[in-house]
Design an enzyme around this catalytic site. Structure first.
Site, PDB file in Angstrom:
ATOM      1  N   GLY A  82      37.881  39.585  40.231  1.00  0.00           N
ATOM      2  CA  GLY A  82      36.882  38.963  39.614  1.00  0.00           C
ATOM      3  C   GLY A  82      35.648  38.562  40.462  1.00  0.00           C
ATOM      4  O   GLY A  82      35.504  38.487  41.595  1.00  0.00           O
ATOM      5  N   ARG A 146      40.259  45.796  39.115  1.00  0.00           N
ATOM      6  CA  ARG A 146      41.511  45.164  39.472  1.00  0.00           C
ATOM      7  C   ARG A 146      42.631  46.089  39.881  1.00  0.00           C
ATOM      8  O   ARG A 146      43.715  45.828  39.807  1.00  0.00           O
ATOM      9  CB  ARG A 146      41.936  44.126  38.400  1.00  0.00           C
ATOM     10  CG  ARG A 146      41.094  42.648  38.289  1.00  0.00           C
ATOM     11  CD  ARG A 146      41.664  41.789  37.572  1.00  0.00           C
ATOM     12  NE  ARG A 146      41.056  40.559  37.496  1.00  0.00           N
ATOM     13  CZ  ARG A 146      40.756  39.486  38.378  1.00  0.00           C
ATOM     14  NH1 ARG A 146      41.404  39.642  39.535  1.00  0.00           N
ATOM     15  NH2 ARG A 146      39.954  38.610  38.135  1.00  0.00           N
ATOM     16  N   ASP A 176      43.205  37.148  47.490  1.00  0.00           N
ATOM     17  CA  ASP A 176      44.417  37.364  48.329  1.00  0.00           C
ATOM     18  C   ASP A 176      45.128  38.673  47.864  1.00  0.00           C
ATOM     19  O   ASP A 176      45.602  39.299  48.856  1.00  0.00           O
ATOM     20  CB  ASP A 176      45.402  36.074  48.107  1.00  0.00           C
ATOM     21  CG  ASP A 176      45.590  35.763  46.598  1.00  0.00           C
ATOM     22  OD1 ASP A 176      44.939  36.028  45.792  1.00  0.00           O
ATOM     23  OD2 ASP A 176      46.654  35.167  46.300  1.00  0.00           O
ATOM     24  N   ASP A 177      45.309  38.770  46.705  1.00  0.00           N
ATOM     25  CA  ASP A 177      45.894  40.070  46.239  1.00  0.00           C
ATOM     26  C   ASP A 177      44.973  41.586  46.974  1.00  0.00           C
ATOM     27  O   ASP A 177      45.621  42.233  47.569  1.00  0.00           O
ATOM     28  CB  ASP A 177      46.006  40.414  44.775  1.00  0.00           C
ATOM     29  CG  ASP A 177      47.031  39.655  44.170  1.00  0.00           C
ATOM     30  OD1 ASP A 177      47.699  39.319  44.808  1.00  0.00           O
ATOM     31  OD2 ASP A 177      46.892  39.030  43.062  1.00  0.00           O
ATOM     32  N   LYS A 203      36.950  36.600  49.282  1.00  0.00           N
ATOM     33  CA  LYS A 203      36.033  36.387  48.280  1.00  0.00           C
ATOM     34  C   LYS A 203      37.048  35.583  47.059  1.00  0.00           C
ATOM     35  O   LYS A 203      38.040  36.225  47.024  1.00  0.00           O
ATOM     36  CB  LYS A 203      35.411  37.467  47.492  1.00  0.00           C
ATOM     37  CG  LYS A 203      35.033  37.607  45.923  1.00  0.00           C
ATOM     38  CD  LYS A 203      35.576  38.347  45.116  1.00  0.00           C
ATOM     39  CE  LYS A 203      36.901  38.061  44.764  1.00  0.00           C
ATOM     40  NZ  LYS A 203      37.423  38.651  43.504  1.00  0.00           N
ATOM     41  N   THR A 204      36.852  34.618  46.442  1.00  0.00           N
ATOM     42  CA  THR A 204      37.257  34.307  45.326  1.00  0.00           C
ATOM     43  C   THR A 204      36.641  32.906  44.772  1.00  0.00           C
ATOM     44  O   THR A 204      36.492  32.111  45.476  1.00  0.00           O
ATOM     45  CB  THR A 204      38.789  34.438  44.934  1.00  0.00           C
ATOM     46  OG1 THR A 204      39.010  33.630  43.804  1.00  0.00           O
ATOM     47  CG2 THR A 204      39.434  33.304  45.977  1.00  0.00           C
ATOM     48  N   ASP A 206      38.087  30.886  42.879  1.00  0.00           N
ATOM     49  CA  ASP A 206      38.979  30.037  42.918  1.00  0.00           C
ATOM     50  C   ASP A 206      39.372  29.150  44.048  1.00  0.00           C
ATOM     51  O   ASP A 206      40.213  28.244  44.010  1.00  0.00           O
ATOM     52  CB  ASP A 206      40.386  30.865  42.619  1.00  0.00           C
ATOM     53  CG  ASP A 206      40.422  31.516  41.391  1.00  0.00           C
ATOM     54  OD1 ASP A 206      39.265  31.395  40.548  1.00  0.00           O
ATOM     55  OD2 ASP A 206      41.383  31.979  40.816  1.00  0.00           O
ATOM     56  N   MET A 251      38.333  27.419  35.127  1.00  0.00           N
ATOM     57  CA  MET A 251      38.641  28.750  35.812  1.00  0.00           C
ATOM     58  C   MET A 251      39.358  28.279  36.878  1.00  0.00           C
ATOM     59  O   MET A 251      38.911  27.443  37.849  1.00  0.00           O
ATOM     60  CB  MET A 251      38.007  29.954  36.207  1.00  0.00           C
ATOM     61  CG  MET A 251      37.852  30.917  35.117  1.00  0.00           C
ATOM     62  SD  MET A 251      36.894  32.306  35.369  1.00  0.00           S
ATOM     63  CE  MET A 251      37.130  33.384  34.035  1.00  0.00           C
ATOM     64  N   GLY A 252      40.366  29.088  37.534  1.00  0.00           N
ATOM     65  CA  GLY A 252      41.182  28.800  38.694  1.00  0.00           C
ATOM     66  C   GLY A 252      42.399  29.322  38.287  1.00  0.00           C
ATOM     67  O   GLY A 252      43.440  28.412  37.628  1.00  0.00           O
ATOM     68  N   ARG A 253      42.856  30.649  38.331  1.00  0.00           N
ATOM     69  CA  ARG A 253      43.987  31.214  37.767  1.00  0.00           C
ATOM     70  C   ARG A 253      45.399  30.578  38.199  1.00  0.00           C
ATOM     71  O   ARG A 253      46.237  30.255  37.403  1.00  0.00           O
ATOM     72  CB  ARG A 253      43.939  32.758  38.082  1.00  0.00           C
ATOM     73  CG  ARG A 253      44.900  33.357  37.452  1.00  0.00           C
ATOM     74  CD  ARG A 253      45.057  34.888  38.027  1.00  0.00           C
ATOM     75  NE  ARG A 253      43.956  35.215  38.805  1.00  0.00           N
ATOM     76  CZ  ARG A 253      43.722  36.549  39.416  1.00  0.00           C
ATOM     77  NH1 ARG A 253      44.674  37.344  38.912  1.00  0.00           N
ATOM     78  NH2 ARG A 253      42.958  36.830  40.124  1.00  0.00           N
ATOM     79  N   GLU A 312      42.712  25.892  34.511  1.00  0.00           N
ATOM     80  CA  GLU A 312      42.878  27.198  33.706  1.00  0.00           C
ATOM     81  C   GLU A 312      44.569  27.240  33.852  1.00  0.00           C
ATOM     82  O   GLU A 312      45.186  28.002  33.075  1.00  0.00           O
ATOM     83  CB  GLU A 312      42.213  28.146  34.331  1.00  0.00           C
ATOM     84  CG  GLU A 312      42.296  29.383  33.536  1.00  0.00           C
ATOM     85  CD  GLU A 312      41.696  30.794  34.363  1.00  0.00           C
ATOM     86  OE1 GLU A 312      41.334  31.556  33.498  1.00  0.00           O
ATOM     87  OE2 GLU A 312      41.672  30.794  35.462  1.00  0.00           O
ATOM     88  N   TYR A 428      33.464  32.179  33.256  1.00  0.00           N
ATOM     89  CA  TYR A 428      32.644  33.311  33.166  1.00  0.00           C
ATOM     90  C   TYR A 428      30.855  32.756  33.678  1.00  0.00           C
ATOM     91  O   TYR A 428      30.145  33.591  34.160  1.00  0.00           O
ATOM     92  CB  TYR A 428      32.579  34.216  32.043  1.00  0.00           C
ATOM     93  CG  TYR A 428      33.984  34.837  32.089  1.00  0.00           C
ATOM     94  CD1 TYR A 428      34.523  35.736  32.607  1.00  0.00           C
ATOM     95  CD2 TYR A 428      34.956  34.051  31.055  1.00  0.00           C
ATOM     96  CE1 TYR A 428      35.637  36.321  32.628  1.00  0.00           C
ATOM     97  CE2 TYR A 428      36.240  34.729  30.932  1.00  0.00           C
ATOM     98  CZ  TYR A 428      36.475  35.692  31.595  1.00  0.00           C
ATOM     99  OH  TYR A 428      37.962  36.172  31.559  1.00  0.00           O
ATOM    100  N   GLU A 429      30.691  31.674  33.003  1.00  0.00           N
ATOM    101  CA  GLU A 429      29.514  31.053  33.158  1.00  0.00           C
ATOM    102  C   GLU A 429      28.881  30.782  34.842  1.00  0.00           C
ATOM    103  O   GLU A 429      27.780  30.723  35.000  1.00  0.00           O
ATOM    104  CB  GLU A 429      29.477  29.563  32.613  1.00  0.00           C
ATOM    105  CG  GLU A 429      29.451  29.458  31.267  1.00  0.00           C
ATOM    106  CD  GLU A 429      30.944  29.464  30.726  1.00  0.00           C
ATOM    107  OE1 GLU A 429      31.856  29.997  31.392  1.00  0.00           O
ATOM    108  OE2 GLU A 429      31.278  29.116  29.449  1.00  0.00           O
ATOM    109  N   ARG A 431      30.442  32.466  37.249  1.00  0.00           N
ATOM    110  CA  ARG A 431      30.910  33.573  38.593  1.00  0.00           C
ATOM    111  C   ARG A 431      29.735  34.535  38.939  1.00  0.00           C
ATOM    112  O   ARG A 431      29.808  35.244  39.850  1.00  0.00           O
ATOM    113  CB  ARG A 431      32.093  34.718  38.002  1.00  0.00           C
ATOM    114  CG  ARG A 431      33.316  33.698  37.636  1.00  0.00           C
ATOM    115  CD  ARG A 431      34.316  34.595  37.314  1.00  0.00           C
ATOM    116  NE  ARG A 431      34.448  35.821  36.636  1.00  0.00           N
ATOM    117  CZ  ARG A 431      35.249  36.724  36.213  1.00  0.00           C
ATOM    118  NH1 ARG A 431      36.633  36.317  36.909  1.00  0.00           N
ATOM    119  NH2 ARG A 431      34.897  37.636  35.484  1.00  0.00           N
TER     120      ARG A 431
END
Ligand code: FBP
Length: 560
Positions: A82, A146, A176-177, A203-204, A206, A251-253, A312, A428-429, A431
């Site tokens: 993301g 992704r 992390d992934d 990066k993230t 989250d 957000m924050g999966r 989220e 999305y606002e 990121r």
């Protein structure tokens, strides 16, 4: 000719700050090695899987008195996952360091995420191209994706592309992934004597890629400030009109760091934290009761308005939902190619097929949900086989359930208010916002530092810049072995080595701050209005870091 907004024109001129250890130039660095390291857990298994890259030391850089010359080299860079504000500056820092080391060096950008290196889709960076993207948000410079980079075939194809371009190092900018994939690729390149190095960058938005060596992932600062601005604006609106409850999903999966940080910056009436829901084993019903209670008590004070912040990932932390979703994920994997499911004519037929396959208790939970949520739970999985929580309207589910509960209370004479709700989803606002000064500096430093790690011959490391609550000149630049952050976790039914995700710590200072204040914020409106991110002006406004970073660093420093 492209037209630029006034802010864009001014931001292009901004010169990001570097830690003083890096500021004398890339060829004037000395690397200091620490002790050998271990993975956070499952040391024996991780060591066995990463025979060539396990156990390396943490490193830091300091200014060296001598100046070295650097041999010519080509580097490839990938943006993965993301979007997060500041990604362009990571590339700018990397590019500047690489050109400073040797002006014949080349930087290639792989297009569209990790698939770019597999399929050989790339561009070569030039000064002119790079200069258009400095201090801008987004990942549009080369795009992101992704695709998981983990199979032998993918590694072989990546090697062929690197050989063709004479690339001797790859930088993977991801969460992390993606950095787990970076560790696998680094190990594979060493095992196969390719001589190609791999360096990751954290990066993230989250904020869940962090540990003792990584204080925060980039993008979290800007994204949370953007959401806080929006929440503050809505709070003003709610407090002006006094007629709506606003349910805001953020957000924050998985982890709730983003919701928690936005809440500390704005002080809304209700904030749910997924990690607390899981720890207290709160059912969906008990969450609804908790929120309803606050709504009723405020109505008794004549306040039929308020703000509720919802992370989220909440749905996956509610115990009965977690079990149902995990069961559903396995079923969905088997139904992907099942003609009876794929060709089902109505969504109701799909619900029936799924309900018949779910375990009895899970089928009951699934069946109890409104049709719209049941449908959203059947949407495509992400490449890791997980539900895409951004597509599940938890905020609407809660509004519907609370509304029903309030009607019941009203009919019993226990509720005198009026409940009218608005739902929002902020993700999305935030990121791709222009990176804050913090993210602009931090990202540039991470990229510059990534090249320093490459230039010192390292592989399987994450670029690390620490001491982040101090002025940039005092930041500490270095690298952390990726294997140090790994443990074994179950993925698709199999135990796999992965970088450990950092969830909100319920005994940590950030959650404690919310816990200590939330009753006060619930009843007596203590709304804060952070306003838009400021790029120019007093440092106390423009350079302030997040509450999360400040509270965590203060605790860390106090314990030293
Ligand atoms: P990363 O973990 O890749 O940084 O992505 C974070 C995130 O923004 C989550 O907060 C959100 O759930 C997800 O990406 C949405 O993904 P997509 O952009 O694929 O819709």
């Amino acid at each position: 000719m492209k037209t630029l907004s006034p802010l864009q024109q001014e931001r292009l001129k901004y010169q990001p700050k570097l830690p003083s250890s890096l500021s004398k130039g890339i060829n004037s660095l000395e690397m200091i090695e620490g002790e050998a390291t271990q993975s956070v857990r499952d040391q024996e298994q991780i060591k066995e899987l990463f025979k060539n890259t396990y156990g390396k030391p943490v490193v830091t850089f300091k200014i060296s008195d001598s100046t070295q010359t650097s041999a010519q080299r080509n580097v490839g860079v990938i943006l993965s996952g993301g979007q997060a504000p500041g990604g362009h500056n990571v590339i700018a820092g990397l590019y500047d360091a690489l050109k400073q080391a040797n002006s014949s060096n080349k930087l290639y950008g792989f297009l569209g995420g990790p698939s770019g290196i597999i399929d050989g889709k790339y561009i070569e960076f030039t000064d002119e191209f790079m200069d258009q993207y400095r201090n801008t948000g987004g990942f549009d410079i080369i795009g992101s994706g992704r695709t998981k980079l983990e199979t032998e075939e993918q590694f072989q194809k990546s090697l062929a592309v690197c050989k063709k371009l004479n690339i001797s190092a790859v930088v993977i900018i991801g969460g992390d992934d993606s950095n787990t994939n970076a560790a696998l690729l680094a190990e594979w390149f060493v095992k196969n004597n390719t001589g190609i190095q791999v360096i990751g960058c954290p990066k993230t938005i989250d904020g869940d890629l962090k540990n003792d060596q990584i204080e925060i992932s980039f993008g979290f600062d800007t994204a949370t400030k953007t959401y806080a601005e929006l929440i503050g604006n809505i709070q003003r609106d709610a407090n002006s009109a006094k007629k709506y409850w606003h349910f805001i999903k953020i957000m924050g999966r998985s982890a709730s760091h983003v919701a928690l940080e936005a809440a500390l910056q704005t002080q809304p009436n209700i904030t749910l934290i997924s990690e607390e829901v899981e720890a207290k084993k709160m059912s969906l019903e008990s969450i609804v009761n908790y929120m309803t209670d606050i709504i009723v008590r405020r109505a008794n004070m004549g306040k039929n308005f308020g703000i509720a912040v919802i992370p989220e990932g909440l749905i996956e932390f509610i115990p009965e939902m977690k079990s149902m979703i995990s069961n559903l994920n396995d079923i969905m994997a088997s139904l992907e190619t099942d003609p009876s499911f794929v060709n089902a004519t109505t969504i109701r037929d799909k619900f029936d097929i799924v309900e018949n396959r779910l375990d009895e208790d899970n089928a009951k939970v699934y069946n109890s949900l409104p049709a719209i949520i049941k449908g959203q739970l059947l949407a495509d999985r992400d490449p890791h086989g997980n539900v895409q929580v951004s597509k599940i309207e938890t905020e609407k589910l809660l509004i519907e359930m609370i509304s029903t509960r309030l009607d019941e209370l009203k009919s019993q004479g226990d509720y005198i208010g009026k409940f009218s709700a608005q739902s929002h989803f902020f993700g999305y606002e935030g990121r791709c916002a222009f990176p804050s000064n913090f993210d602009a500096d931090y990202c540039y430093s991470l990229g510059y530092n990534a090249f320093a790690l490459i230039n010192n011959g390292l592989t399987g490391y994450l670029s690390s810049v620490r001491n982040l609550t101090q002025p940039a000149s005092e930041w500490i630049a270095g690298g952390v072995p990726l294997t140090m952050m790994m443990n074994m976790e179950k993925r698709h039914g199999e135990m796999k080595p992965v970088i450990q995700k950092a969830l909100v710590k319920l005994d940590g200072p950030v959650f404690k701050q919310l816990e200590a204040n939330r009753e006060e914020w619930a009843m007596n409106d203590r709304y804060l209005f952070p306003g838009a991110i400021q790029y120019f002006g007093p440092s106390c406004v423009c350079d302030v870091t997040t509450c999360t970073l400040q509270l965590e660093r203060a605790k860390e420093l106090a314990s030293v």
